[in-house]
Design a protein around this motif. Structure first.
Motif, PDB file in Angstrom:
ATOM      1  N   THR A  35       0.856  -1.186   0.000  1.00 25.75           N
ATOM      2  CA  THR A  35       0.000   0.000   0.000  1.00 25.75           C
ATOM      3  C   THR A  35       0.893   1.237   0.000  1.00 25.75           C
ATOM      4  OG1 THR A  35      -0.088   0.253   2.408  1.00 25.75           O
ATOM      5  CG2 THR A  35      -1.766  -1.181   1.393  1.00 25.75           C
ATOM      6  N   GLU A  37       0.659   3.668   2.077  1.00 30.10           N
ATOM      7  CA  GLU A  37       1.004   3.948   3.464  1.00 30.10           C
ATOM      8  C   GLU A  37       2.223   3.135   3.900  1.00 30.10           C
ATOM      9  OE1 GLU A  37      -2.061   3.212   2.296  1.00 30.10           O
ATOM     10  OE2 GLU A  37      -3.089   5.125   2.597  1.00 30.10           O
ATOM     11  N   GLU A  38       2.262   1.855   3.534  1.00 35.81           N
ATOM     12  CA  GLU A  38       3.422   1.016   3.847  1.00 35.81           C
ATOM     13  C   GLU A  38       4.676   1.547   3.143  1.00 35.81           C
ATOM     14  OE1 GLU A  38       2.411  -2.961   2.676  1.00 35.81           O
ATOM     15  OE2 GLU A  38       0.961  -3.217   4.298  1.00 35.81           O
ATOM     16  N   GLU A  41       6.056   4.485   5.102  1.00 29.77           N
ATOM     17  CA  GLU A  41       6.746   3.996   6.302  1.00 29.77           C
ATOM     18  C   GLU A  41       8.116   3.436   5.946  1.00 29.77           C
ATOM     19  OE1 GLU A  41       4.324   1.172   8.432  1.00 29.77           O
ATOM     20  OE2 GLU A  41       2.598   2.516   8.404  1.00 29.77           O
ATOM     21  N   ALA A  66       2.105   7.969  -3.371  1.00 31.99           N
ATOM     22  CA  ALA A  66       3.218   7.533  -2.528  1.00 31.99           C
ATOM     23  C   ALA A  66       4.537   8.082  -3.046  1.00 31.99           C
ATOM     24  CB  ALA A  66       3.271   6.005  -2.460  1.00 31.99           C
TER      25      ALA A  66
END
Length: 125
Positions: A35, A37-38, A41, A66
């Motif tokens: 994703t 979001e991953e 991170e 992203a």
């Protein structure tokens, strides 16, 4: 030192294929994100030399979101590996490097060399 790569891809079979090809090229997969979001991170915790990104991902953000967020913090070369490459132009990234799915390993290798501006040969040499 091997090229450290973040793979942003939600399809497990494609991830396995990309890992195998990158391994043959002597690259190190620093992280895999399914994703956006991953991916954010992973980019915050890993030293990255290259990002391989799909566009369509589950969740509210996609691969373009992203990559834009990551590149706002660090200029990391990006190669989009996607079946939706036309979206790059529509979303303000007309000069982004992209290869379509399905891809040939030789095409992926050449695209990585172009994006990295160096020869990627295999076994880290």
């Amino acid at each position: 030192m091997p090229i450290r790569v973040l793979i942003i891809e939600d399809e497990p079979l494609i991830v396995l294929d990309l890992k195998a090809i990158l391994g043959e090229l002597g690259c190190e997969v620093a992280a895999v994100a399914g994703t956006a979001e991953e991916a954010l991170e992973a980019a915050g915790r890993e030293r990255l030399d290259l990002i391989l990104a799909d566009i369509r991902l589950p969740g509210p953000m996609d691969g373009i979101d992203a990559v834009k967020a990551i590149q706002a913090r660090a200029r990391i070369p990006v190669l989009f590996v996607t079946g939706n490459w036309r979206e790059l132009r529509d979303r303000g990234l007309p000069d982004a490097m992209a290869i379509g799915k399905p891809y040939l390993p030789s095409v992926l290798r050449q695209a990585i060399q172009t994006v990295m501006g160096q020869t990627v040969t295999g076994n880290g040499r």
